[in-house]
Design a protein around this motif. Structure first.
Motif, PDB file in Angstrom:
ATOM      1  N   ASP A   1      52.128  39.258  92.328  1.00 38.82           N
ATOM      2  CA  ASP A   1      51.389  38.758  91.162  1.00 38.82           C
ATOM      3  C   ASP A   1      50.035  38.184  91.580  1.00 38.82           C
ATOM      4  N   GLN A   2      49.991  37.488  92.688  1.00 37.30           N
ATOM      5  CA  GLN A   2      48.721  36.949  93.177  1.00 37.30           C
ATOM      6  C   GLN A   2      47.770  38.069  93.591  1.00 37.30           C
ATOM      7  N   GLU A   3      48.302  39.134  94.156  1.00 39.69           N
ATOM      8  CA  GLU A   3      47.475  40.297  94.501  1.00 39.69           C
ATOM      9  C   GLU A   3      46.855  40.903  93.243  1.00 39.69           C
ATOM     10  N   ILE A   4      47.647  40.997  92.186  1.00 39.76           N
ATOM     11  CA  ILE A   4      47.136  41.538  90.919  1.00 39.76           C
ATOM     12  C   ILE A   4      46.011  40.650  90.400  1.00 39.76           C
ATOM     13  N   GLU A   5      46.237  39.339  90.416  1.00 36.77           N
ATOM     14  CA  GLU A   5      45.212  38.405  89.933  1.00 36.77           C
ATOM     15  C   GLU A   5      43.944  38.502  90.775  1.00 36.77           C
ATOM     16  N   GLN A   6      44.110  38.631  92.077  1.00 34.42           N
ATOM     17  CA  GLN A   6      42.947  38.741  92.962  1.00 34.42           C
ATOM     18  C   GLN A   6      42.161  40.026  92.687  1.00 34.42           C
ATOM     19  N   HIS A   7      42.860  41.127  92.497  1.00 38.08           N
ATOM     20  CA  HIS A   7      42.188  42.403  92.237  1.00 38.08           C
ATOM     21  C   HIS A   7      41.535  42.445  90.856  1.00 38.08           C
TER      22      HIS A   7
ATOM     23  N   VAL B   1      47.593  36.791  85.385  1.00 37.55           N
ATOM     24  CA  VAL B   1      48.514  37.798  84.858  1.00 37.55           C
ATOM     25  C   VAL B   1      48.561  37.746  83.332  1.00 37.55           C
ATOM     26  N   SER B   2      48.554  36.546  82.757  1.00 41.56           N
ATOM     27  CA  SER B   2      48.592  36.415  81.295  1.00 41.56           C
ATOM     28  C   SER B   2      47.425  37.143  80.630  1.00 41.56           C
ATOM     29  N   THR B   3      46.252  37.043  81.236  1.00 39.73           N
ATOM     30  CA  THR B   3      45.075  37.712  80.684  1.00 39.73           C
ATOM     31  C   THR B   3      45.201  39.224  80.801  1.00 39.73           C
ATOM     32  N   VAL B   4      45.755  39.693  81.918  1.00 36.60           N
ATOM     33  CA  VAL B   4      45.983  41.140  82.073  1.00 36.60           C
ATOM     34  C   VAL B   4      46.923  41.616  80.962  1.00 36.60           C
ATOM     35  N   PHE B   5      48.007  40.872  80.714  1.00 33.00           N
ATOM     36  CA  PHE B   5      48.943  41.224  79.645  1.00 33.00           C
ATOM     37  C   PHE B   5      48.242  41.220  78.291  1.00 33.00           C
ATOM     38  N   GLU B   6      47.427  40.205  78.053  1.00 36.88           N
ATOM     39  CA  GLU B   6      46.737  40.062  76.771  1.00 36.88           C
ATOM     40  C   GLU B   6      45.797  41.233  76.513  1.00 36.88           C
ATOM     41  N   ILE B   7      45.066  41.658  77.551  1.00 41.28           N
ATOM     42  CA  ILE B   7      44.068  42.719  77.392  1.00 41.28           C
ATOM     43  C   ILE B   7      44.695  44.110  77.453  1.00 41.28           C
ATOM     44  N   GLU B   8      45.572  44.321  78.421  1.00 39.00           N
ATOM     45  CA  GLU B   8      46.097  45.667  78.673  1.00 39.00           C
ATOM     46  C   GLU B   8      47.540  45.874  78.220  1.00 39.00           C
ATOM     47  N   GLY B   9      48.213  44.810  77.823  1.00 35.84           N
ATOM     48  CA  GLY B   9      49.608  44.913  77.439  1.00 35.84           C
ATOM     49  C   GLY B   9      50.499  45.064  78.663  1.00 35.84           C
ATOM     50  N   GLU B  10      51.795  45.082  78.417  1.00 41.14           N
ATOM     51  CA  GLU B  10      52.732  45.200  79.537  1.00 41.14           C
ATOM     52  C   GLU B  10      52.566  46.526  80.266  1.00 41.14           C
ATOM     53  N   ALA B  11      52.289  47.604  79.537  1.00 35.26           N
ATOM     54  CA  ALA B  11      52.136  48.915  80.179  1.00 35.26           C
ATOM     55  C   ALA B  11      50.973  48.913  81.174  1.00 35.26           C
ATOM     56  N   GLY B  12      49.857  48.330  80.785  1.00 30.93           N
ATOM     57  CA  GLY B  12      48.706  48.242  81.689  1.00 30.93           C
ATOM     58  C   GLY B  12      49.012  47.387  82.904  1.00 30.93           C
ATOM     59  N   PHE B  13      49.692  46.271  82.670  1.00 35.01           N
ATOM     60  CA  PHE B  13      50.086  45.407  83.781  1.00 35.01           C
ATOM     61  C   PHE B  13      51.000  46.164  84.747  1.00 35.01           C
ATOM     62  N   ARG B  14      51.980  46.875  84.213  1.00 33.53           N
ATOM     63  CA  ARG B  14      52.942  47.598  85.067  1.00 33.53           C
ATOM     64  C   ARG B  14      52.238  48.678  85.899  1.00 33.53           C
ATOM     65  N   GLN B  15      51.216  49.317  85.342  1.00 34.64           N
ATOM     66  CA  GLN B  15      50.459  50.309  86.120  1.00 34.64           C
ATOM     67  C   GLN B  15      49.764  49.645  87.302  1.00 34.64           C
ATOM     68  N   ARG B  16      49.125  48.525  87.046  1.00 34.42           N
ATOM     69  CA  ARG B  16      48.451  47.791  88.131  1.00 34.42           C
ATOM     70  C   ARG B  16      49.468  47.321  89.169  1.00 34.42           C
TER      71      ARG B  16
END
Length: 185
Positions: free
Chosen positions: A36-42, A47-62
């Motif tokens: 999760d920290q790697e995702i936030e760094q990239h 993570v909450s913002t990634v979910f908000e913008i891209e949804g769970e599907a976008g988060f899961r791809q990342r």
């Protein structure tokens, strides 16, 4: 996979993957990677913002892309996100590239540990108990099938839980000899 130079920690939200993972990494002399920290760094956002913008599907791809990258690093301790096991290709990476340790926990322990945590998007619901129960029904059979080692969840400090993990891992994990000789060099 046993033997392996990598340790991968799986388990539900609030199981202690990050806090226990850090202690295990220090004990075994491995670099610690929190997915999760790697995702936030990239992404440059939480993570909450990634979910908000891209949804769970976008988060899961990342998450899948970074799991692929991080699990190829030799000699790491990787703490995964709780839902990374949902995709078969992620399970294949974990199974083929490391020794997988499942940190178990109960729903009651999760509720207690996550009581003040409002950063987890999948738990932003009125009834957390219901959500955690639904997630456990889907994920626990996957964790069970994937794990090389299961560490029962018990109440206690992070230090005590880490010591239990170390005792079990030491008894079961077969590190390749070149990994242990690199640690002493």
């Amino acid at each position: 996979m046993n033997p392996s130079c990598n340790l991968f920690i799986i388990g539900p939200t609030g199981a202690g993957k990050t806090s226990i993972g850090r202690r295990l990494a220090a004990h075994y002399g491995l670099p610690f990677v929190d997915l999760d920290q790697e995702i936030e760094q990239h992404c440059g956002v939480d993570v909450s913002t990634v979910f908000e913008i891209e949804g769970e599907a976008g988060f899961r791809q990342r998450e899948s892309a970074l799991l692929d990258e991080c699990s190829q690093r030799p000699g790491v301790l990787l703490a995964t996100g709780a839902g990374v096991v949902l995709a078969e290709h992620n399970r294949a990476h974990l199974r083929e590239r490391g020794y997988v340790v499942w940190l178990q926990t109960t729903i009651e322990q999760q509720l207690e540990r996550l009581e003040r945590d409002h950063r987890r998007p999948l738990l932003a619901v009125p009834n957390r108990h219901e959500r955690l129960q639904a997630m456990a029904q889907i994920r626990e059979p996957i964790y069970r099938e994937l794990a090389d080692l299961t560490v029962p969840g018990e109440h206690g400090s992070v230090a005590a839980a880490s010591e239990r993990c170390i005792a079990l891992i030491d008894h079961h994990w077969q590190r390749p000899s070149h990994a242990s000789s690199q640690q002493t060099a």
